[in-house]
Design a protein around this motif. Sequence first.
Motif, short mmCIF file in Angstrom:
data_model
loop_
_atom_site.label_atom_id
_atom_site.label_comp_id
_atom_site.label_asym_id
_atom_site.label_seq_id
_atom_site.Cartn_x
_atom_site.Cartn_y
_atom_site.Cartn_z
N SER A 264 0.83 -1.22 0.00
CA SER A 264 0.00 0.00 0.00
C SER A 264 0.86 1.26 0.00
O SER A 264 0.41 2.31 -0.45
CB SER A 264 -0.95 0.00 1.20
OG SER A 264 -0.21 0.17 2.39
N CYS A 265 2.10 1.16 0.47
CA CYS A 265 3.00 2.31 0.46
C CYS A 265 3.63 2.52 -0.91
O CYS A 265 3.93 3.65 -1.30
CB CYS A 265 4.10 2.13 1.50
SG CYS A 265 3.50 2.00 3.17
N GLU B 75 -6.53 1.42 -1.28
CA GLU B 75 -7.52 1.17 -0.23
C GLU B 75 -7.67 -0.32 0.06
O GLU B 75 -7.84 -0.73 1.20
CB GLU B 75 -8.88 1.77 -0.61
CG GLU B 75 -8.91 3.28 -0.72
CD GLU B 75 -8.38 3.79 -2.06
OE1 GLU B 75 -8.36 3.02 -3.03
OE2 GLU B 75 -7.97 4.96 -2.11
N VAL B 76 -7.60 -1.12 -1.01
CA VAL B 76 -7.73 -2.57 -0.84
C VAL B 76 -6.55 -3.10 -0.03
O VAL B 76 -6.73 -3.92 0.89
CB VAL B 76 -7.81 -3.27 -2.21
CG1 VAL B 76 -7.82 -4.78 -2.05
CG2 VAL B 76 -9.04 -2.81 -2.98
N TYR B 77 -5.35 -2.65 -0.35
CA TYR B 77 -4.18 -3.10 0.39
C TYR B 77 -4.23 -2.66 1.85
O TYR B 77 -3.83 -3.39 2.75
CB TYR B 77 -2.89 -2.59 -0.26
CG TYR B 77 -2.61 -3.17 -1.62
CD1 TYR B 77 -2.76 -4.53 -1.87
CD2 TYR B 77 -2.17 -2.37 -2.66
CE1 TYR B 77 -2.49 -5.08 -3.11
CE2 TYR B 77 -1.89 -2.90 -3.91
CZ TYR B 77 -2.06 -4.25 -4.12
OH TYR B 77 -1.80 -4.78 -5.36
N LYS B 78 -4.74 -1.44 2.06
CA LYS B 78 -4.82 -0.93 3.44
C LYS B 78 -5.87 -1.67 4.26
O LYS B 78 -5.77 -1.72 5.48
CB LYS B 78 -5.12 0.57 3.43
CG LYS B 78 -3.92 1.41 3.15
CD LYS B 78 -4.21 2.87 3.39
CE LYS B 78 -2.96 3.68 3.24
NZ LYS B 78 -3.19 5.09 3.54
N ALA C 58 -5.78 -6.98 8.21
CA ALA C 58 -6.59 -8.17 8.51
C ALA C 58 -5.71 -9.42 8.52
O ALA C 58 -5.79 -10.25 9.44
CB ALA C 58 -7.71 -8.31 7.48
N PHE C 59 -4.83 -9.55 7.52
CA PHE C 59 -3.91 -10.69 7.50
C PHE C 59 -2.90 -10.61 8.64
O PHE C 59 -2.52 -11.63 9.21
CB PHE C 59 -3.20 -10.79 6.15
CG PHE C 59 -4.05 -11.37 5.06
CD1 PHE C 59 -4.42 -12.70 5.10
CD2 PHE C 59 -4.46 -10.59 3.99
CE1 PHE C 59 -5.21 -13.26 4.10
CE2 PHE C 59 -5.24 -11.14 2.98
CZ PHE C 59 -5.62 -12.47 3.03
#
Length: 132
Positions: A74-75, A82-85, A90-91
């Motif tokens: 995400s960086c 947004e999906v990566y964040k 969660a993982f």
Amino acid sequence: MEMPPKSPDGSEKSPQSKELITSNTASTLCMSSRSESVWTSASRSKWDIYHKPVIVVSVGAAIFLFGMVITSLSCFLPKKKEVYKMCGPAFLSLGLMLLVCGLVWIPIIRKKQKQRQKSQFLQSLKSFFFNR
């Protein structure tokens, strides 16, 4: 004099006697239980004892590392940020939860093994002194 009703298969046994014959006895219940019996003294290898917590720790570590990779993506990737964040943390949390559960499970198994050894030792002492 009243005759007991015949069973559908033609045998003369009453329903109560059939229940007594086909009911589970204590020995079959003990054989089907999931807990280990104190009476079995077969030694097990370390892998047989610790394979479940080791697998849980390994899967937890892999999911945790996967979460770190997704969070770091995400960086670096502007698309789908947004999906990566959302997925990364969660993982991370799922992996950390499995990792901690597996790491706590190992000392619990060790303590249980020590208690089982003490129990077997006390039973052998008891049988030695009371069976004379």
